[in-house]
Design a protein around this motif. Structure first.
Motif, PDB file in Angstrom:
ATOM      1  N   ILE A   1       0.884  -1.609  -0.075  1.00 48.42           N
ATOM      2  CA  ILE A   1       0.254  -0.008   0.123  1.00 48.42           C
ATOM      3  C   ILE A   1       0.595   1.118   0.059  1.00 48.42           C
ATOM      4  CG2 ILE A   1      -1.776  -0.513   0.819  1.00 48.42           C
ATOM      5  CD1 ILE A   1      -1.149   0.032   3.527  1.00 48.42           C
ATOM      6  N   GLY A   2       0.179   2.282  -1.074  1.00 45.85           N
ATOM      7  CA  GLY A   2       1.142   3.769  -0.727  1.00 45.85           C
ATOM      8  C   GLY A   2       1.350   3.890   0.841  1.00 45.85           C
ATOM      9  N   ALA A   3       2.005   5.246   0.795  1.00 42.08           N
ATOM     10  CA  ALA A   3       2.079   6.199   1.798  1.00 42.08           C
ATOM     11  C   ALA A   3       2.494   7.748   1.702  1.00 42.08           C
ATOM     12  CB  ALA A   3       3.073   5.408   2.592  1.00 42.08           C
ATOM     13  N   GLU A   4       1.497   8.059   1.614  1.00 44.92           N
ATOM     14  CA  GLU A   4       1.588   9.782   2.027  1.00 44.92           C
ATOM     15  C   GLU A   4       3.328  10.090   1.583  1.00 44.92           C
ATOM     16  OE1 GLU A   4      -0.058  11.876   5.285  1.00 44.92           O
ATOM     17  OE2 GLU A   4      -1.479  12.194   4.280  1.00 44.92           O
ATOM     18  N   HIS A   5       3.334  11.083   1.094  1.00 42.84           N
ATOM     19  CA  HIS A   5       4.305  12.036  -0.133  1.00 42.84           C
ATOM     20  C   HIS A   5       4.907  12.984   0.977  1.00 42.84           C
ATOM     21  CE1 HIS A   5       7.212  14.580  -1.915  1.00 42.84           C
ATOM     22  NE2 HIS A   5       7.786  13.330  -2.683  1.00 42.84           N
ATOM     23  N   PRO A   6       5.836  12.901   1.690  1.00 41.95           N
ATOM     24  CA  PRO A   6       6.316  13.737   2.792  1.00 41.95           C
ATOM     25  C   PRO A   6       5.922  15.425   1.999  1.00 41.95           C
ATOM     26  CG  PRO A   6       8.655  12.971   1.758  1.00 41.95           C
ATOM     27  CD  PRO A   6       7.462  12.097   0.652  1.00 41.95           C
ATOM     28  N   VAL A   7       6.046  15.570   1.227  1.00 39.12           N
ATOM     29  CA  VAL A   7       5.399  17.174   1.499  1.00 39.12           C
ATOM     30  C   VAL A   7       3.911  17.195   2.027  1.00 39.12           C
ATOM     31  CG1 VAL A   7       4.808  19.738  -0.460  1.00 39.12           C
ATOM     32  CG2 VAL A   7       7.048  18.053  -0.384  1.00 39.12           C
ATOM     33  N   ILE A   8       2.921  16.297   1.124  1.00 36.88           N
ATOM     34  CA  ILE A   8       1.391  16.230   1.154  1.00 36.88           C
ATOM     35  C   ILE A   8       0.792  16.141   2.569  1.00 36.88           C
ATOM     36  CG2 ILE A   8      -0.410  14.789   0.889  1.00 36.88           C
ATOM     37  CD1 ILE A   8       0.869  16.233  -1.772  1.00 36.88           C
ATOM     38  N   LYS A   9       2.508  15.440   3.715  1.00 34.66           N
ATOM     39  CA  LYS A   9       1.992  14.447   4.511  1.00 34.66           C
ATOM     40  C   LYS A   9       2.275  16.259   5.578  1.00 34.66           C
ATOM     41  CE  LYS A   9       4.038  11.369   7.989  1.00 34.66           C
ATOM     42  NZ  LYS A   9       4.768  10.093   7.736  1.00 34.66           N
TER      43      LYS A   9
END
Ligand code: PHE
Length: 373
Positions: free
Chosen positions: A120-128
């Motif tokens: 499963i994917g994870a939030e990109h650090p910028v989006i996070k």
């Protein structure tokens, strides 16, 4: 011994049925033995060939040869046989086609093998980081607004009080959409250079009081390096009400920085200029890497360039000239006041995660991104 169609002497129902049964069991047995396409072709021809195929023989020997009173029953039997033969040929063909080699694999399904992993994917650090900043303001009662990345000159510049020949309209910074020259200046399309146009778009839609944050993507014609990217992210804030003061601006941002970087950070404002705010300021936070000392042990602190302060955002009180553009929706500059701010989300992410090259955020290397999952 291979099956042959017998001549019948006795055409009684019982005799016909017995003969049929024998024929069908021969059919099943031969069909079961088929493995390859050539096997199947031989099988098909033996049963279906017009000349001397089993079906033709059955037709001649059992139906045509039948006496008048047995014809009806013989006809039914022969039809049934035809149907069964066609079916058997079809089934055998499918099996033979599942070609001899792969048949072994498909026949033997090893249910103990591990399944296919789909991580499963994870939030990109910028989006996070953007989500974190947004949630700090949501907790203060702000709501979220968004606007288009392809924007008009009017919203990106004119309504934000940029004079006609302001250098920010220059191609040095702004990426323009091609072939817009035939349009009046204010309708020409460009890639928004900041999220501030959404201030205007929102004030056109919603009457005051207003408290909003605007996360989004922006573009500038900057060559990529460790701290610049032609595409980056901003979070804009706007609060408008009666009697909003610079004190509200400072208190709000100071709270937000403590929520984001820890309760011990300090904020510091110094004068600046933006066409759409007056007065304007740049806000610094005390360096949360070195604690504001500018030193890390005997080494100079790199993120704050040993100054002890990190520049985080631009802000100011909404310029009355900006309210003039949305006056008809209740933003009378004599009645309302407000503050606005805009920060670079990528920069905050760089600082928060101690990343030293902004390009890493946009290269899509999973080895880098996985560290934030
Ligand atoms: N839009 C400004 C920029 O991109 C930042 C800013 C936003 C400044 C709101 C003041 C108020 O640099």
């Amino acid at each position: 011994m291979a099956y042959t169609v017998p001549k019948l002497k006795d055409f009684s129902a019982a005799a016909l049925e017995k003969a049929t049964k024998k024929l069908l069991s021969a059919l099943d047995e031969e069909a079961a033995a088929i493995e390859t396409e050539p096997d199947w072709k031989t099988f098909r021809d033996r049963w279906m060939a017009r000349k001397d195929g089993v079906l033709t023989q059955v037709n001649d020997l059992w139906l045509k040869a039948a006496p008048k009173e047995a014809k009806r029953h013989a006809g039914q039997q022969v039809n049934e046989i035809k149907k069964r033969v066609e079916q058997a040929i079809d089934v055998a063909q499918n099996r033979a086609r599942g070609d001899s080699a792969s048949r072994l694999d498909s026949d033997r399904l090893d249910i103990t093998l591990p399944g296919i992993q789909r991580p499963i994917g994870a939030e990109h650090p910028v989006i996070k980081t953007m989500n974190e900043i947004v949630s700090v303001f949501r907790n203060l009662g702000y709501s979220v607004q968004e606007g288009p990345v392809i924007e008009t000159d009017y919203y990106n510049f004119e309504a934000l009080n940029f004079p006609p020949n302001h250098p920010a309209r220059d191609t040095q910074d702004t990426l323009f959409i091609a072939n817009q020259e035939s349009k009046p200046q204010r309708e020409r399309l460009l890639l928004r250079t900041h999220t501030s146009p959404v201030q205007i778009r929102t004030m056109e839609k919603i009457k005051p009081p207003l408290r909003i944050v605007i996360p989004g993507k922006v573009h500038r014609n900057d060559p990529p390096d460790a701290s610049h990217s032609p595409m980056f992210h901003q979070i804009e804030g706007l609060a408008v009400d009666t009697n909003i003061t610079f004190g509200d601006l400072k208190g709000t941002l100071d709270h937000a920085m403590k929520a984001l970087f820890g309760s011990s950070v300090k904020t510091h404002f110094r004068p600046s200029f933006f066409p759409f705010t007056e007065p304007s300021a740049e806000m610094m936070v005390s360096c949360f890497i070195c604690g504001g000392s500018g030193q890390r042990g005997s080494e100079p602190c790199r993120p704050c360039k040993r100054t002890g302060w990190i520049e985080i955002l631009g802000c100011g009180m909404v310029d009355p000239n900006v309210f003039e553009f949305v006056k008809d929706n209740g933003y009378d500059p004599r009645k309302v006041s407000g503050f606005a701010f805009g920060m670079g989300a990528d920069r905050v992410a760089l600082l928060k995660y101690g990343v030293d090259d902004i390009q890493l955020f946009f290269q899509g290397d999973v080895r880098f991104l996985r560290q934030f999952a």
